[in-house]
Design a protein around this motif. Structure first.
Motif, PDB file in Angstrom:
ATOM      1  N   ALA A  51       0.825  -1.207   0.000  1.00 43.72           N
ATOM      2  CA  ALA A  51       0.000   0.000   0.000  1.00 43.72           C
ATOM      3  C   ALA A  51       0.860   1.258   0.000  1.00 43.72           C
ATOM      4  CB  ALA A  51      -0.922  -0.012   1.212  1.00 43.72           C
ATOM      5  N   LEU A  52       1.949   1.238   0.768  1.00 45.00           N
ATOM      6  CA  LEU A  52       2.823   2.408   0.813  1.00 45.00           C
ATOM      7  C   LEU A  52       3.494   2.642  -0.535  1.00 45.00           C
ATOM      8  CD1 LEU A  52       4.068   4.652   2.518  1.00 45.00           C
ATOM      9  CD2 LEU A  52       5.912   3.067   3.113  1.00 45.00           C
ATOM     10  N   VAL A  53       3.977   1.585  -1.171  1.00 44.09           N
ATOM     11  CA  VAL A  53       4.575   1.732  -2.499  1.00 44.09           C
ATOM     12  C   VAL A  53       3.558   2.303  -3.484  1.00 44.09           C
ATOM     13  CG1 VAL A  53       5.542   0.474  -4.460  1.00 44.09           C
ATOM     14  CG2 VAL A  53       6.281  -0.081  -2.139  1.00 44.09           C
ATOM     15  N   ALA A  54       2.339   1.796  -3.438  1.00 47.28           N
ATOM     16  CA  ALA A  54       1.300   2.293  -4.338  1.00 47.28           C
ATOM     17  C   ALA A  54       1.024   3.772  -4.107  1.00 47.28           C
ATOM     18  CB  ALA A  54       0.018   1.482  -4.161  1.00 47.28           C
ATOM     19  N   ALA A  55       0.964   4.181  -2.857  1.00 47.22           N
ATOM     20  CA  ALA A  55       0.699   5.588  -2.542  1.00 47.22           C
ATOM     21  C   ALA A  55       1.824   6.486  -3.043  1.00 47.22           C
ATOM     22  CB  ALA A  55       0.518   5.753  -1.039  1.00 47.22           C
ATOM     23  N   VAL A  56       3.062   6.039  -2.892  1.00 48.90           N
ATOM     24  CA  VAL A  56       4.196   6.831  -3.375  1.00 48.90           C
ATOM     25  C   VAL A  56       4.143   6.964  -4.896  1.00 48.90           C
ATOM     26  CG1 VAL A  56       6.707   6.866  -3.607  1.00 48.90           C
ATOM     27  CG2 VAL A  56       5.676   6.278  -1.411  1.00 48.90           C
ATOM     28  N   VAL A  57       3.876   5.876  -5.586  1.00 48.79           N
ATOM     29  CA  VAL A  57       3.808   5.914  -7.049  1.00 48.79           C
ATOM     30  C   VAL A  57       2.686   6.834  -7.509  1.00 48.79           C
ATOM     31  CG1 VAL A  57       3.332   4.537  -9.110  1.00 48.79           C
ATOM     32  CG2 VAL A  57       4.864   3.654  -7.336  1.00 48.79           C
ATOM     33  N   MET A  58       1.531   6.731  -6.875  1.00 52.22           N
ATOM     34  CA  MET A  58       0.407   7.606  -7.239  1.00 52.22           C
ATOM     35  C   MET A  58       0.782   9.070  -7.023  1.00 52.22           C
ATOM     36  SD  MET A  58      -2.851   7.475  -8.218  1.00 52.22           S
ATOM     37  CE  MET A  58      -4.329   8.515  -8.196  1.00 52.22           C
ATOM     38  N   THR A  59       1.427   9.368  -5.935  1.00 57.14           N
ATOM     39  CA  THR A  59       1.811  10.741  -5.614  1.00 57.14           C
ATOM     40  C   THR A  59       2.776  11.305  -6.641  1.00 57.14           C
ATOM     41  OG1 THR A  59       1.486  10.415  -3.245  1.00 57.14           O
ATOM     42  CG2 THR A  59       2.981  12.178  -3.899  1.00 57.14           C
ATOM     43  N   LEU A  60       3.720  10.485  -7.095  1.00 60.35           N
ATOM     44  CA  LEU A  60       4.802  10.964  -7.954  1.00 60.35           C
ATOM     45  C   LEU A  60       4.543  10.779  -9.440  1.00 60.35           C
ATOM     46  CD1 LEU A  60       7.938   9.758  -5.948  1.00 60.35           C
ATOM     47  CD2 LEU A  60       6.909  12.035  -5.996  1.00 60.35           C
ATOM     48  N   THR A  61       3.365  10.315  -9.830  1.00 64.19           N
ATOM     49  CA  THR A  61       3.080  10.211 -11.256  1.00 64.19           C
ATOM     50  C   THR A  61       3.085  11.613 -11.863  1.00 64.19           C
ATOM     51  OG1 THR A  61       1.728   8.242 -10.907  1.00 64.19           O
ATOM     52  CG2 THR A  61       1.421   9.437 -12.973  1.00 64.19           C
ATOM     53  N   PRO A  62       3.978  11.915 -12.781  1.00 62.92           N
ATOM     54  CA  PRO A  62       4.154  13.302 -13.235  1.00 62.92           C
ATOM     55  C   PRO A  62       2.889  13.969 -13.754  1.00 62.92           C
ATOM     56  CG  PRO A  62       6.016  11.984 -13.927  1.00 62.92           C
ATOM     57  CD  PRO A  62       5.003  11.020 -13.352  1.00 62.92           C
ATOM     58  N   ILE A  63       2.145  13.280 -14.634  1.00 63.10           N
ATOM     59  CA  ILE A  63       0.970  13.933 -15.196  1.00 63.10           C
ATOM     60  C   ILE A  63      -0.094  14.156 -14.136  1.00 63.10           C
ATOM     61  CG2 ILE A  63      -0.214  11.811 -15.905  1.00 63.10           C
ATOM     62  CD1 ILE A  63      -0.010  15.209 -17.781  1.00 63.10           C
ATOM     63  N   THR A  64      -0.115  13.324 -13.106  1.00 54.95           N
ATOM     64  CA  THR A  64      -1.074  13.505 -12.020  1.00 54.95           C
ATOM     65  C   THR A  64      -0.743  14.745 -11.215  1.00 54.95           C
ATOM     66  OG1 THR A  64      -1.561  11.145 -11.914  1.00 54.95           O
ATOM     67  CG2 THR A  64      -2.013  12.436  -9.933  1.00 54.95           C
ATOM     68  N   VAL A  65       0.550  14.999 -10.986  1.00 57.73           N
ATOM     69  CA  VAL A  65       0.940  16.236 -10.306  1.00 57.73           C
ATOM     70  C   VAL A  65       0.495  17.440 -11.131  1.00 57.73           C
ATOM     71  CG1 VAL A  65       2.873  17.617  -9.464  1.00 57.73           C
ATOM     72  CG2 VAL A  65       2.894  15.128  -9.167  1.00 57.73           C
ATOM     73  N   ALA A  66       0.732  17.391 -12.432  1.00 60.11           N
ATOM     74  CA  ALA A  66       0.383  18.527 -13.289  1.00 60.11           C
ATOM     75  C   ALA A  66      -1.117  18.791 -13.299  1.00 60.11           C
ATOM     76  CB  ALA A  66       0.885  18.272 -14.713  1.00 60.11           C
ATOM     77  N   ILE A  67      -1.932  17.740 -13.439  1.00 65.37           N
ATOM     78  CA  ILE A  67      -3.376  17.950 -13.573  1.00 65.37           C
ATOM     79  C   ILE A  67      -4.026  18.278 -12.240  1.00 65.37           C
ATOM     80  CG2 ILE A  67      -4.154  15.565 -13.265  1.00 65.37           C
ATOM     81  CD1 ILE A  67      -5.412  18.093 -15.886  1.00 65.37           C
ATOM     82  N   ASN A  68      -3.436  17.822 -11.124  1.00 67.91           N
ATOM     83  CA  ASN A  68      -4.008  18.141  -9.819  1.00 67.91           C
ATOM     84  C   ASN A  68      -3.752  19.586  -9.408  1.00 67.91           C
ATOM     85  OD1 ASN A  68      -4.985  15.570  -9.585  1.00 67.91           O
ATOM     86  ND2 ASN A  68      -3.434  14.867  -8.163  1.00 67.91           N
ATOM     87  N   ARG A  69      -2.947  20.291 -10.163  1.00 66.14           N
ATOM     88  CA  ARG A  69      -2.712  21.718  -9.947  1.00 66.14           C
ATOM     89  C   ARG A  69      -3.540  22.550 -10.926  1.00 66.14           C
ATOM     90  NH1 ARG A  69       1.830  23.064  -7.232  1.00 66.14           N
ATOM     91  NH2 ARG A  69       2.220  24.866  -8.575  1.00 66.14           N
ATOM     92  N   ASP A  70      -4.456  21.932 -11.615  1.00 66.77           N
ATOM     93  CA  ASP A  70      -5.220  22.559 -12.690  1.00 66.77           C
ATOM     94  C   ASP A  70      -6.708  22.444 -12.367  1.00 66.77           C
ATOM     95  OD1 ASP A  70      -5.535  23.808 -15.164  1.00 66.77           O
ATOM     96  OD2 ASP A  70      -5.742  21.908 -16.214  1.00 66.77           O
ATOM     97  N   ASN A  71      -7.552  23.055 -13.172  1.00 64.21           N
ATOM     98  CA  ASN A  71      -8.996  23.002 -12.936  1.00 64.21           C
ATOM     99  C   ASN A  71      -9.743  22.213 -14.003  1.00 64.21           C
ATOM    100  OD1 ASN A  71      -8.590  24.842 -15.006  1.00 64.21           O
ATOM    101  ND2 ASN A  71      -9.764  26.498 -14.073  1.00 64.21           N
ATOM    102  N   ASN A  72      -9.034  21.392 -14.786  1.00 66.90           N
ATOM    103  CA  ASN A  72      -9.707  20.469 -15.692  1.00 66.90           C
ATOM    104  C   ASN A  72     -10.455  19.411 -14.876  1.00 66.90           C
ATOM    105  OD1 ASN A  72      -9.013  20.682 -18.830  1.00 66.90           O
ATOM    106  ND2 ASN A  72      -7.264  21.445 -17.662  1.00 66.90           N
ATOM    107  N   PRO A  73     -11.467  18.767 -15.433  1.00 63.80           N
ATOM    108  CA  PRO A  73     -12.290  17.829 -14.658  1.00 63.80           C
ATOM    109  C   PRO A  73     -11.614  16.499 -14.358  1.00 63.80           C
ATOM    110  CG  PRO A  73     -13.053  17.928 -16.932  1.00 63.80           C
ATOM    111  CD  PRO A  73     -12.036  19.008 -16.777  1.00 63.80           C
ATOM    112  N   ASP A  74     -10.422  16.248 -14.896  1.00 65.97           N
ATOM    113  CA  ASP A  74      -9.801  14.937 -14.743  1.00 65.97           C
ATOM    114  C   ASP A  74      -9.458  14.601 -13.300  1.00 65.97           C
ATOM    115  OD1 ASP A  74      -8.842  14.034 -17.818  1.00 65.97           O
ATOM    116  OD2 ASP A  74      -9.200  16.155 -17.485  1.00 65.97           O
ATOM    117  N   THR A  75      -9.141  15.595 -12.487  1.00 70.38           N
ATOM    118  CA  THR A  75      -8.820  15.323 -11.087  1.00 70.38           C
ATOM    119  C   THR A  75     -10.023  14.744 -10.359  1.00 70.38           C
ATOM    120  OG1 THR A  75      -7.150  17.072 -11.016  1.00 70.38           O
ATOM    121  CG2 THR A  75      -8.094  16.372  -8.916  1.00 70.38           C
ATOM    122  N   VAL A  76     -11.183  15.337 -10.542  1.00 65.50           N
ATOM    123  CA  VAL A  76     -12.399  14.821  -9.917  1.00 65.50           C
ATOM    124  C   VAL A  76     -12.764  13.466 -10.519  1.00 65.50           C
ATOM    125  CG1 VAL A  76     -14.871  15.241  -9.602  1.00 65.50           C
ATOM    126  CG2 VAL A  76     -13.235  17.108  -9.304  1.00 65.50           C
TER     127      VAL A  76
END
Length: 621
Positions: free
Chosen positions: A135-160
């Motif tokens: 679970a910890l490895v999965a959480a780290v990978v999810m956190t550091l996925t580059p495109i996820t960092v980029a989109i979670n700082r944006d207001n496109n609907p993909d984060t939701v």
């Protein structure tokens, strides 16, 4: 690995009643804190102005809020359903419109998705240290996925979208773990809500959920089919309720449905946000095969091309190895001890495979940030695969090669991706290569000597982390150093020449859309002369209107929707707006839009040019 999940007695009291390792909770909180930092630090500007304008407009009109209209006068909607806008809009209503009131909910949604992936992976293992490690490895990978960092700082609907789909995956697995119906229905509910964030893309997880339930539910086949039918009914209702309300609403008292060709949400679902994304389209807001503009040419290698590789592909080789291990668990009975449930492999594996196929071969508009929907599956498979391969490495000489091969393939791919931009942190690629060689050598030599000591294990683990996560981690921090590219957010080295315009400048910067911006002086003139009109001005596209709405706070008509291609404005409609006094000014230029030359000709014939204001026409003169 038995795919069918029985309902053992100990699960009735909670399958995770055993105490967690001491490091488990502090490590999780550290990862969540890191995720929040990456997603929320130094946010600025309006991100994607198209959606930002709709959020601002929704704070001034509940009608615009409900329909997802880009303007407070509710002339036309954005080209997506409004659920993600509602989340940001409620925050903006409570705290006032601003960068953080709009984008902080997005960041928090991203953090919540990380926590859900952690929980889902942990619950997929029997109780024990392996569950928490995976679970910890999965959480780290999810956190550091580059495109996820980029989109979670944006207001496109993909984060939701990702948050809701991760919730759905969590409940699907919980239904299979406990044998209860309610979690399955909740999974269907959340997929339906995700549909109201981004329409048919939400359904890409449904095949994986259905296959997992059919294969793994510990009940009779008639009951499995009956429960899936019940979940299908919930999915249909939770998906269609907004669409049905809007399409039944009298068209003359609601905004035009942006992106559609006939002013219905139904057309938007099937066309622009449905089959048009798969096969390309040339209608509505259509781009007609525009996928090549944004994410590269369709094909099996799309996710590995120069545009997308650094956003999502880093750990795909490891995921392939993890899925191979899942097959071996089923067919060869690998001696790994306690392994994840068969349902977990099917849910996350199916999720990844379906997204890979659809994203790789879609011919329609395809932005790199769409791939953030793959991140939960990549993270979960990496976490589960890492622990299972480590156990196979420790417990079986016959299968000890699985982990070194997975690390070697992943590190080699990371080196390849990093060398594509040799001028960007040039030392990193060689560090990753060295760490890969060191990790593989340590694993192979230790197993050959049959002595995997704690020191060797720690060294191999540290080298493996650098080899597999060094590249994505370096990419993941780059969005913090620059304004959000609202139109096409990505992470990593400068992407000059990539399709898309910069987005998210300071408030009041009227860049406008292609073919006709609006200057600050012109905006000031329009505000001063608006009078009692509902709309400040009518422009061709939402790309022009959004900056003007954000700068002035006034409703602006986007006659042709996002690209200027929607048939929302007709001569009769324009004549009625002008004669009623609700619209006075029309901005010419930026292309004729789908309304063709008729609207433009009417404006030229009936609206006087305003002295000193290039392209502006006064229709009340």
């Amino acid at each position: 690995m038995n795919l069918t999940l029985p309902r053992p007695a100990h699960r009735a009291a909670g399958s995770h009643a055993l105490p967690a390792p001491r490091w488990s909770r502090p490590a999780l909180w550290a990862v969540l804190a890191a995720a929040f930092f990456l997603y929320a630090w130094a946010l600025s500007g309006d991100a994607n102005e198209y959606y930002a304008a709709a959020v601002l407009s929704g704070t001034g009109s509940w009608k615009a809020f409900f329909f997802g209209a880009i303007d407070a006068g509710s002339f036309i909607t954005v080209d997506k359903p409004p659920l993600a806008l509602w989340v940001m809009g409620l925050s903006a209503r409570i705290f006032g419109y601003g960068t953080y009131s709009m984008l902080l909910p997005q960041a928090l949604a991203g953090v919540a998705a990380v926590a859900l992936v952690h929980s889902a992976v942990r619950r997929s293992f029997p109780p024990g240290r392996d569950a928490h490690a995976a679970a910890l490895v999965a959480a780290v990978v999810m956190t550091l996925t580059p495109i996820t960092v980029a989109i979670n700082r944006d207001n496109n609907p993909d984060t939701v979208l990702v948050l809701l789909l991760t919730l759905a995956g969590w409940f699907c697995l919980e239904s299979l773990r406990t044998g209860r119906l309610r979690p399955l229905l909740l999974a269907a509910l959340f997929v339906g809500l995700a549909f109201n964030a981004k329409m048919l893309q939400a359904y890409l997880v449904v095949p994986a959920f259905a296959v997992a339930y059919l294969a793994c539910a510990g009940i009779s086949w008639p009951k499995r089919l009956g429960r899936l039918l019940a979940a299908g009914a919930v999915l249909a209702v939770s998906s269609a309720w907004w669409m049905v309300i809007v399409d039944l609403w009298p068209a003359d008292s609601r905004p035009y449905i942006g992106g559609s060709t006939d002013n219905t949400v139904r057309d938007l679902v099937i066309g622009y946000n449905g089959l048009g994304r798969i096969f390309g389209q040339s209608q509505g807001g259509g781009f007609g095969g525009g996928g090549a503009r944004w994410g590269g040419d369709p094909g099996a290698g799309r996710l590995f091309n120069d545009v997308l590789a650094g956003q999502i592909s880093w750990l795909l080789p490891f995921c392939v190895a993890a899925l191979a291990v899942a097959v071996l668990l089923r067919t060869r009975r690998l001696p790994v001890g306690e392994a994840p449930s068969g349902a977990a492999w099917l849910v996350w594996g199916g999720w990844l495979v379906v997204h890979y196929v659809v994203f790789s071969f879609s011919s329609g508009t395809f932005h790199p940030y769409y791939t953030t929907a793959m991140a939960p599956a990549v993270a979960a498979l990496t976490g589960m695969g890492a622990v299972v391969m480590w156990r196979a490495y420790r417990n079986s000489r016959a299968w000890a090669w699985l982990l070194p091969v997975a690390v070697a393939a992943t590190g080699a791919w990371a080196f390849t991706v990093l060398r594509r931009t040799p001028d960007w942190t040039p030392w990193l690629a060689w560090v990753v290569l060295g760490a890969t060689l060191a990790a593989v050598a340590a694993l192979v030599l230790a197993r050959a000597r049959a002595r995997v000591t704690a020191k060797v294990a720690a060294f191999a683990l540290a080298a493996t982390l650098v080899a597999t996560l060094g590249g994505p981690a370096a990419y993941a921090v780059t969005p913090l150093a620059s304004p959000v590219n609202g139109t096409n957010p990505t992470a990593g080295p400068s992407t000059e020449g990539m399709p898309g315009r910069p987005g998210g400048g300071p408030r009041g910067s009227l860049r406008g859309g292609p073919g006709g911006g609006v200057s600050d002086a012109l905006a000031a003139y329009l505000v001063a002369h608006q009078g009692t009109a509902t709309w400040l001005v009518a422009v061709n596209s939402a790309q022009q209107a959004s900056g003007l709405i954000l700068a002035t706070g006034k409703p602006v008509i986007a006659m042709g929707g996002f690209t200027g291609g929607d048939p929302a404005m007709t001569v009769d409609r324009l004549r009625e707006l002008v004669s009623s006094g609700r619209l006075r000014y029309v901005m010419t230029g930026g292309g004729p839009g789908r309304s063709g030359g008729e609207v433009s000709s009417w404006v030229q014939e009936n609206c006087a040019a305003v002295d000193g204001q290039d392209g502006l026409r006064d229709c009340a003169a």
